[in-house]
Design a protein around this motif. Structure first.
Motif, PDB file in Angstrom:
ATOM      1  N   LEU A 194      20.154  13.968 -16.503  1.00  6.31           N
ATOM      2  CA  LEU A 194      20.873  14.525 -17.656  1.00  6.31           C
ATOM      3  C   LEU A 194      21.686  15.751 -17.244  1.00  6.31           C
ATOM      4  CD1 LEU A 194      18.208  14.320 -20.509  1.00  6.31           C
ATOM      5  CD2 LEU A 194      20.193  12.856 -20.174  1.00  6.31           C
ATOM      6  N   LYS A 195      21.115  16.584 -16.405  1.00  8.25           N
ATOM      7  CA  LYS A 195      21.791  17.808 -15.973  1.00  8.25           C
ATOM      8  C   LYS A 195      23.057  17.491 -15.190  1.00  8.25           C
ATOM      9  CE  LYS A 195      20.975  22.119 -13.433  1.00  8.25           C
ATOM     10  NZ  LYS A 195      19.985  22.885 -12.604  1.00  8.25           N
ATOM     11  N   ILE A 196      22.959  16.529 -14.274  1.00 10.28           N
ATOM     12  CA  ILE A 196      24.139  16.136 -13.484  1.00 10.28           C
ATOM     13  C   ILE A 196      25.212  15.546 -14.390  1.00 10.28           C
ATOM     14  CG2 ILE A 196      24.962  14.521 -11.720  1.00 10.28           C
ATOM     15  CD1 ILE A 196      22.213  14.830 -10.363  1.00 10.28           C
ATOM     16  N   ALA A 197      24.788  14.687 -15.336  1.00 12.55           N
ATOM     17  CA  ALA A 197      25.742  14.059 -16.253  1.00 12.55           C
ATOM     18  C   ALA A 197      26.441  15.106 -17.108  1.00 12.55           C
ATOM     19  CB  ALA A 197      25.024  13.038 -17.129  1.00 12.55           C
ATOM     20  N   PHE A 198      25.685  16.082 -17.623  1.00 14.47           N
ATOM     21  CA  PHE A 198      26.283  17.153 -18.427  1.00 14.47           C
ATOM     22  C   PHE A 198      27.256  17.992 -17.601  1.00 14.47           C
ATOM     23  CE2 PHE A 198      22.817  16.935 -21.708  1.00 14.47           C
ATOM     24  CZ  PHE A 198      23.674  16.810 -22.795  1.00 14.47           C
ATOM     25  N   SER A 199      26.873  18.283 -16.353  1.00 14.91           N
ATOM     26  CA  SER A 199      27.690  19.157 -15.503  1.00 14.91           C
ATOM     27  C   SER A 199      29.066  18.563 -15.224  1.00 14.91           C
ATOM     28  CB  SER A 199      26.963  19.430 -14.182  1.00 14.91           C
ATOM     29  OG  SER A 199      25.731  20.076 -14.414  1.00 14.91           O
ATOM     30  N   TYR A 200      29.084  17.263 -14.919  1.00 17.33           N
ATOM     31  CA  TYR A 200      30.354  16.626 -14.577  1.00 17.33           C
ATOM     32  C   TYR A 200      31.112  16.122 -15.796  1.00 17.33           C
ATOM     33  CZ  TYR A 200      29.187  16.903  -9.650  1.00 17.33           C
ATOM     34  OH  TYR A 200      28.883  17.372  -8.395  1.00 17.33           O
ATOM     35  N   SER A 234      28.566   5.476 -33.059  1.00 18.10           N
ATOM     36  CA  SER A 234      28.468   4.529 -31.951  1.00 18.10           C
ATOM     37  C   SER A 234      28.259   5.241 -30.619  1.00 18.10           C
ATOM     38  CB  SER A 234      29.731   3.664 -31.887  1.00 18.10           C
ATOM     39  OG  SER A 234      30.883   4.478 -31.739  1.00 18.10           O
ATOM     40  N   GLY A 235      28.856   6.426 -30.462  1.00 16.45           N
ATOM     41  CA  GLY A 235      28.694   7.184 -29.217  1.00 16.45           C
ATOM     42  C   GLY A 235      27.259   7.618 -29.004  1.00 16.45           C
ATOM     43  N   TYR A 236      26.613   8.074 -30.062  1.00 15.76           N
ATOM     44  CA  TYR A 236      25.237   8.553 -29.947  1.00 15.76           C
ATOM     45  C   TYR A 236      24.261   7.399 -29.703  1.00 15.76           C
ATOM     46  CZ  TYR A 236      27.350  12.787 -31.792  1.00 15.76           C
ATOM     47  OH  TYR A 236      28.149  13.896 -31.961  1.00 15.76           O
ATOM     48  N   ILE A 237      24.525   6.267 -30.335  1.00 17.38           N
ATOM     49  CA  ILE A 237      23.662   5.112 -30.114  1.00 17.38           C
ATOM     50  C   ILE A 237      23.852   4.575 -28.697  1.00 17.38           C
ATOM     51  CG2 ILE A 237      23.178   2.744 -30.836  1.00 17.38           C
ATOM     52  CD1 ILE A 237      23.752   3.534 -33.662  1.00 17.38           C
ATOM     53  N   THR A 238      25.104   4.599 -28.212  1.00 16.08           N
ATOM     54  CA  THR A 238      25.364   4.194 -26.833  1.00 16.08           C
ATOM     55  C   THR A 238      24.655   5.117 -25.862  1.00 16.08           C
ATOM     56  OG1 THR A 238      27.546   3.366 -27.489  1.00 16.08           O
ATOM     57  CG2 THR A 238      27.165   3.703 -25.137  1.00 16.08           C
ATOM     58  N   LEU A 289      27.105  10.081 -17.893  1.00 15.19           N
ATOM     59  CA  LEU A 289      28.270  10.936 -17.693  1.00 15.19           C
ATOM     60  C   LEU A 289      29.444  10.463 -18.546  1.00 15.19           C
ATOM     61  CD1 LEU A 289      30.101  12.972 -16.185  1.00 15.19           C
ATOM     62  CD2 LEU A 289      30.254  11.313 -14.327  1.00 15.19           C
ATOM     63  N   LEU A 290      29.759   9.178 -18.491  1.00 15.57           N
ATOM     64  CA  LEU A 290      30.878   8.634 -19.258  1.00 15.57           C
ATOM     65  C   LEU A 290      30.570   8.622 -20.760  1.00 15.57           C
ATOM     66  CD1 LEU A 290      31.684   5.703 -16.817  1.00 15.57           C
ATOM     67  CD2 LEU A 290      33.118   7.709 -17.221  1.00 15.57           C
ATOM     68  N   THR A 291      29.301   8.412 -21.107  1.00 10.68           N
ATOM     69  CA  THR A 291      28.927   8.428 -22.528  1.00 10.68           C
ATOM     70  C   THR A 291      29.076   9.813 -23.123  1.00 10.68           C
ATOM     71  OG1 THR A 291      27.338   6.652 -22.086  1.00 10.68           O
ATOM     72  CG2 THR A 291      27.120   7.829 -24.169  1.00 10.68           C
ATOM     73  N   PHE A 292      28.717  10.841 -22.366  1.00  8.30           N
ATOM     74  CA  PHE A 292      28.859  12.215 -22.853  1.00  8.30           C
ATOM     75  C   PHE A 292      30.333  12.568 -23.093  1.00  8.30           C
ATOM     76  CE2 PHE A 292      24.681  13.451 -20.588  1.00  8.30           C
ATOM     77  CZ  PHE A 292      23.949  13.042 -21.697  1.00  8.30           C
ATOM     78  N   LEU A 312      35.324  15.665 -16.223  1.00  3.27           N
ATOM     79  CA  LEU A 312      35.983  14.434 -16.648  1.00  3.27           C
ATOM     80  C   LEU A 312      36.734  14.614 -17.961  1.00  3.27           C
ATOM     81  CD1 LEU A 312      33.755  11.321 -15.917  1.00  3.27           C
ATOM     82  CD2 LEU A 312      36.074  11.785 -15.116  1.00  3.27           C
ATOM     83  N   TYR A 313      36.122  15.374 -18.864  1.00  5.54           N
ATOM     84  CA  TYR A 313      36.771  15.598 -20.172  1.00  5.54           C
ATOM     85  C   TYR A 313      38.071  16.374 -19.976  1.00  5.54           C
ATOM     86  CZ  TYR A 313      37.460  17.143 -24.979  1.00  5.54           C
ATOM     87  OH  TYR A 313      37.996  17.392 -26.210  1.00  5.54           O
TER      88      TYR A 313
END
Length: 336
Positions: free
Chosen positions: A321-327, A242-246, A228-231, A331-332
């Motif tokens: 992945l779905k939950i992370a994308f949704s939230y 660096s974001g994509y590798i993280t 979630l935070l990485t997205f 956050l953004y």
């Protein structure tokens, strides 16, 4: 562990000191570091509690590598699968450690040169009266993150090693089953070999489930928060590699576990399908009884469970992945 716990304390201290300023990229990256660092002490504690089960799993694996059959063809078949499992494990371990190393380097450089992120740990006790001292906190962050990444990667290798051995054991068992029609005429006790191997595979799956009972649950929660935070980081810094590798590193925390869960379901289902190809009607009454016992065992569905409740498979990875994308969108929006 001392260095990692020290980094966890500094990250938490930074979060508490800066959270009043509102949600921004610095806060979210500090939260990402806190989530990533905290998983190692938690998983280590769970591993310590379940250490006896891990030892039993490794003893089962050692036994499978030392076991010998009277039939040379069966020995060669087993050896090929076990050697392939070792080769895959060595390749995966080497590249995962390399990936974590590169990730820590890139993410540290991103923190150093990004005006919106900067330091994610509280280093207020260090002097900051020269260019040299100003760089010390960034280097110290790198050391802590590198220790965390290497330790987490090494710890995850244990689960991957046990999972690959289970995959190899299932493949060996499936190959043995396919040879029943021709081997039963040569070796009247071949069904006993199949039954013995099947019981050992089930024991290995049950031991892995017990060993990762808490670890898998912690991993799913941590991976969801981390992704979630990485997205959010990728959305804010879309042009930074660096974001994509993280993000890839965060996925590799839970993806192997989900793959093993899915493969166990697929391969155990394949066992029952292979049993249907056996000419059971040509067997003796004694062998037919053993055949029914093994068939009943093979028809059961085996899988990995997080905390004994949630099935760990590819669909679970998709839901994370779905939950992370949704939230991520929420956050953004708050970070803006």
């Amino acid at each position: 562990m001392i260095i990692i716990l020290f980094g966890l304390f500094l990250t938490l201290k930074h979060l508490l000191a800066t959270f009043d300023d509102g949600i921004n990229m610095n806060i979210m990256m500090s939260a990402l570091a806190f989530v990533g660092i905290s998983q190692y002490p938690m998983k280590s504690l769970c591993g310590l509690i379940q250490r006896r089960i891990f030892y039993n799993s490794l003893e089962e694996i050692e036994e499978s590598y030392s076991a010998q059959e009277d039939d040379e063809e069966l020995n060669k078949m087993s050896e090929n699968h076990l050697v392939n499992a070792l080769i895959i494990w060595m390749l995966v371990s080497i590249w995962i450690i390399r990936l974590y190393t590169v990730t820590c380097i890139l993410i540290t450089l991103q923190f150093r040169f990004s005006k919106t992120i900067g330091l994610i740990m509280d280093w207020s006790f260090l002097p900051a009266d020269s260019m040299f001292w100003n760089e010390i906190p960034y280097f110290s962050q790198y050391i802590i993150l590198q220790f965390t990444g290497q330790s987490s990667a090494t710890a995850n290798m244990t689960t991957i090693f046990i999972g690959l051995d289970i995959m190899a054991s299932l493949d060996i068992l499936n190959d043995y089953i396919r040879l029943i029609n021709e081997k039963i005429e040569i070796d009247p006790d071949f069904f006993k070999i199949i039954l013995n191997r099947h019981c050992k595979v089930i024991d290995k799956i049950n031991l892995l489930n017990e060993a990762i009972y808490q670890i898998s649950f912690i991993q799913m929660i941590v991976s969801t928060l981390g992704l979630l935070l990485t997205f959010v980081f990728i959305r804010q810094e879309a042009m930074q590699i660096s974001g994509y590798i993280t993000c890839l590193s965060a996925m590799l925390q839970v993806f192997p576990l989900c793959v093993f869960g899915e493969m166990i379901k697929i391969k155990t289902k394949k066992l029952s399908e292979s049993f249907y190809e056996v000419n059971w009607y040509e067997l003796s009454l004694k062998d037919q009884k053993i055949y029914l016992i093994i068939l009943g065992m093979a028809q059961r569905q085996y899988s990995l469970k997080a905390a004994g409740m949630y099935t760990v498979d590819i669909y679970a990875f998709y839901k994370i992945l779905k939950i992370a994308f949704s939230y991520c969108a929420i956050l953004y929006a708050l970070s803006k």
